[in-house]
Design an enzyme around this catalytic site. Structure first.
Site, PDB file in Angstrom:
ATOM      1  N   ASP A  35      36.344  -6.790  -6.659  1.00  0.00           N
ATOM      2  CA  ASP A  35      36.988  -5.688  -7.378  1.00  0.00           C
ATOM      3  C   ASP A  35      36.026  -5.174  -8.455  1.00  0.00           C
ATOM      4  OD1 ASP A  35      39.779  -4.303  -7.954  1.00  0.00           O
ATOM      5  OD2 ASP A  35      38.852  -4.799  -9.874  1.00  0.00           O
ATOM      6  N   GLU A  42      34.274  -2.982 -11.384  1.00  0.00           N
ATOM      7  CA  GLU A  42      34.579  -2.077 -12.498  1.00  0.00           C
ATOM      8  C   GLU A  42      33.387  -1.140 -12.621  1.00  0.00           C
ATOM      9  OE1 GLU A  42      37.574  -2.003 -13.744  1.00  0.00           O
ATOM     10  OE2 GLU A  42      38.068  -3.805 -12.621  1.00  0.00           O
ATOM     11  N   ALA A  43      33.670   0.083 -13.024  1.00  0.00           N
ATOM     12  CA  ALA A  43      32.624   1.104 -13.062  1.00  0.00           C
ATOM     13  C   ALA A  43      32.731   1.935 -14.326  1.00  0.00           C
ATOM     14  CB  ALA A  43      32.773   2.008 -11.843  1.00  0.00           C
ATOM     15  N   ASP A  74      36.522   0.548  -3.622  1.00  0.00           N
ATOM     16  CA  ASP A  74      35.474  -0.373  -4.083  1.00  0.00           C
ATOM     17  C   ASP A  74      34.218  -0.216  -3.235  1.00  0.00           C
ATOM     18  OD1 ASP A  74      36.565  -2.340  -6.283  1.00  0.00           O
ATOM     19  OD2 ASP A  74      38.208  -1.830  -4.924  1.00  0.00           O
ATOM     20  N   HIS A  88      42.178  -4.685 -15.410  1.00  0.00           N
ATOM     21  CA  HIS A  88      40.909  -3.928 -15.373  1.00  0.00           C
ATOM     22  C   HIS A  88      39.703  -4.764 -15.782  1.00  0.00           C
ATOM     23  CE1 HIS A  88      43.156  -0.375 -14.353  1.00  0.00           C
ATOM     24  NE2 HIS A  88      43.883  -0.504 -15.457  1.00  0.00           N
ATOM     25  N   ASP A 145      41.207  -9.018 -12.172  1.00  0.00           N
ATOM     26  CA  ASP A 145      41.807  -8.228 -11.082  1.00  0.00           C
ATOM     27  C   ASP A 145      41.585  -8.958  -9.749  1.00  0.00           C
ATOM     28  OD1 ASP A 145      42.696  -6.213 -12.734  1.00  0.00           O
ATOM     29  OD2 ASP A 145      41.215  -4.717 -12.116  1.00  0.00           O
TER      30      ASP A 145
HETATM   31  P1  AMP Z   1      40.467  -1.042 -11.493  1.00  0.00           P
HETATM   32  O1  AMP Z   1      39.992  -1.959 -10.387  1.00  0.00           O
HETATM   33  O2  AMP Z   1      41.843  -0.556 -11.334  1.00  0.00           O
HETATM   34  O3  AMP Z   1      40.250  -1.745 -12.772  1.00  0.00           O
HETATM   35  O4  AMP Z   1      39.555   0.237 -11.471  1.00  0.00           O
HETATM   36  C1  AMP Z   1      38.186   0.238 -11.125  1.00  0.00           C
HETATM   37  C2  AMP Z   1      37.485   1.337 -11.872  1.00  0.00           C
HETATM   38  O5  AMP Z   1      38.148   2.585 -11.658  1.00  0.00           O
HETATM   39  C3  AMP Z   1      37.451   1.168 -13.373  1.00  0.00           C
HETATM   40  O6  AMP Z   1      36.402   0.339 -13.818  1.00  0.00           O
HETATM   41  C4  AMP Z   1      37.236   2.615 -13.812  1.00  0.00           C
HETATM   42  O7  AMP Z   1      35.908   3.009 -13.615  1.00  0.00           O
HETATM   43  C5  AMP Z   1      38.084   3.372 -12.821  1.00  0.00           C
HETATM   44  N1  AMP Z   1      39.451   3.568 -13.385  1.00  0.00           N
HETATM   45  C6  AMP Z   1      40.522   2.767 -13.258  1.00  0.00           C
HETATM   46  N2  AMP Z   1      41.611   3.258 -13.887  1.00  0.00           N
HETATM   47  C7  AMP Z   1      41.187   4.405 -14.447  1.00  0.00           C
HETATM   48  C8  AMP Z   1      41.820   5.404 -15.242  1.00  0.00           C
HETATM   49  N3  AMP Z   1      43.106   5.312 -15.596  1.00  0.00           N
HETATM   50  N4  AMP Z   1      41.082   6.472 -15.655  1.00  0.00           N
HETATM   51  C9  AMP Z   1      39.790   6.595 -15.304  1.00  0.00           C
HETATM   52  N5  AMP Z   1      39.129   5.698 -14.540  1.00  0.00           N
HETATM   53  C10 AMP Z   1      39.822   4.619 -14.121  1.00  0.00           C
HETATM   54 MG    MG Z   2      39.561  -3.750 -11.381  1.00  0.00          MG
END
Ligand code: AMP
Ligand code: MG
Length: 337
Positions: A122, A124-125, A222, A281, A286
């Protein structure tokens, strides 16, 4: 909020024909329709009498109340958590597994090959509030959580932060969302070096060589977005070992028969009667929580199978009629130049 992972186009791939469909617009019917162990012919012939018995048991389970389901599950020493549909599915899977393994013990079942390990990833970006459409996400955390499908346990994990090169400065929004600080990424290596260590980690565990394994993600983004973009930015080829994976949202929707709107990480956990553990996050947390969902699905009798893949830069669906194939043995990334 994790809808950002789903708003993409997927191409269906079946015997070479491709049809473009909206990934999030419907429950894809192609997964989980094939039984775990088939006592009958391999090409979908369910005429074996065991299927009649399974169907009768399913009809009976469908008529049970929530209390009856809970009582029965408890008597069988099975998990009693989750909403009614989850309990139903668990009980059905239990009887199906029992009947099919009885049938197999009587000698009329071919053996089924399956993964020894599932590796949850998973990413993060980098991000900004409402991510402008031309925003180039760069991976800033590469976590992996390894599930042993035989012992049904999380057995190992990997985590490294990654230094972004295009936009080295994290936005305040990104720091707040992910909990990843500027210092963590400043002190981290760039993506190619981290990917090299990911490959070594997988190779040390003999994944794709001695052991069959598959990558698992929460949604398609991903791999099809974050990894795809990152490889282009880092001028390396998209790694072969990440070309197919299990999208758990699809598997969950098909297995528990719920629409895609109910397959967000938080909703899947809630419907299974589980609570998020850790910090949402954080890539590693995650991954652990996605792993807990995968474990619960395996315990409930779901055969998690590869259901998506990348081909020539395009995201494709892998139909359930395709043979169970694992991820390829990992190799160091090759340069694009
Ligand atoms: P997650 O696995 O849900 O944590 O999301 C992976 C990546 O998506 C994060 O590191 C962000 O780069 C992007 N991301 C997730 N949620 C948001 C959000 N609400 N607004 C903007 N980017 C998001
Ligand atoms: Mg994540």
């Amino acid at each position: 909020m994790d809808e950002h992972k789903e708003n993409i186009l997927v191409k269906m791939s079946n015997t070479g024909e491709e049809e473009t469909v909206k990934a999030c617009s419907r429950v894809c019917p192609e997964v989980e329709s094939v039984p775990q162990v088939s006592p009958s012919q391999p090409n979908g012939d369910y005429s074996h009498p065991v299927y009649k018995e399974i169907s009768l048991a399913n009809g009976h389970i469908n008529r049970m109340s929530k209390d009856e389901l809970r009582f029965k599950l408890a008597a069988l020493q099975l998990d009693t958590r989750g909403v009614k549909d989850v309990m139903k599915k668990r009980l059905k899977s239990h009887y199906k597994k029992q009947k099919l393994s009885q049938s197999a013990a009587e000698g009329d079942s071919p053996t089924d090959t399956y993964y020894d390990y599932i590796c949850v990833v998973d990413f993060e970006a980098t991000c900004e509030e409402d991510n402008p459409s031309d925003f180039h996400h760069e991976i800033i955390e590469f976590p992996m959580v390894l599930i042993n499908t035989h012992t049904l346990e999380i057995v190992d994990s990997f985590q490294e932060y990654v230094k972004p090169e295009l936009n080295p400065q994290l936005s305040d929004f990104c720091v707040k969302l992910t909990g990843i600080t500027q210092k963590l990424v400043d002190e981290a290596d760039t993506f190619p070096a981290v990917l090299q260590r990911v490959v070594t980690w997988l190779q040390e565990r003999e994944l794709g060589t001695k052991y069959k394994y598959a990558i698992l993600t929460d949604g398609a983004w991903d791999m099809s977005k974050f990894l795809n973009i990152q490889c282009k930015l880092s001028r390396i080829r998209y790694p072969q070992f990440a070309k197919k994976w299990i999208n758990i949202r699809k598997s969950y929707g098909n297995f528990y028969k719920v629409p895609r709107t109910q397959t967000k990480l938080s909703t899947m956990l809630e419907k299974l009667g589980l609570k998020y553990e850790g910090r949402p996050h954080s890539g590693l947390d995650d991954s652990r929580n996605i792993g807990r969902i995968a474990l619960r699905m395996l315990q409930d009798g779901c055969q998690l199978r590869v259901n998506e893949r990348m081909h020539a830069g395009q995201l494709l669906t892998v139909p359930s009629s395709a043979p169970v194939e694992g991820s390829a043995a990992p190799h160091p990334p090759r340069s694009r130049d």
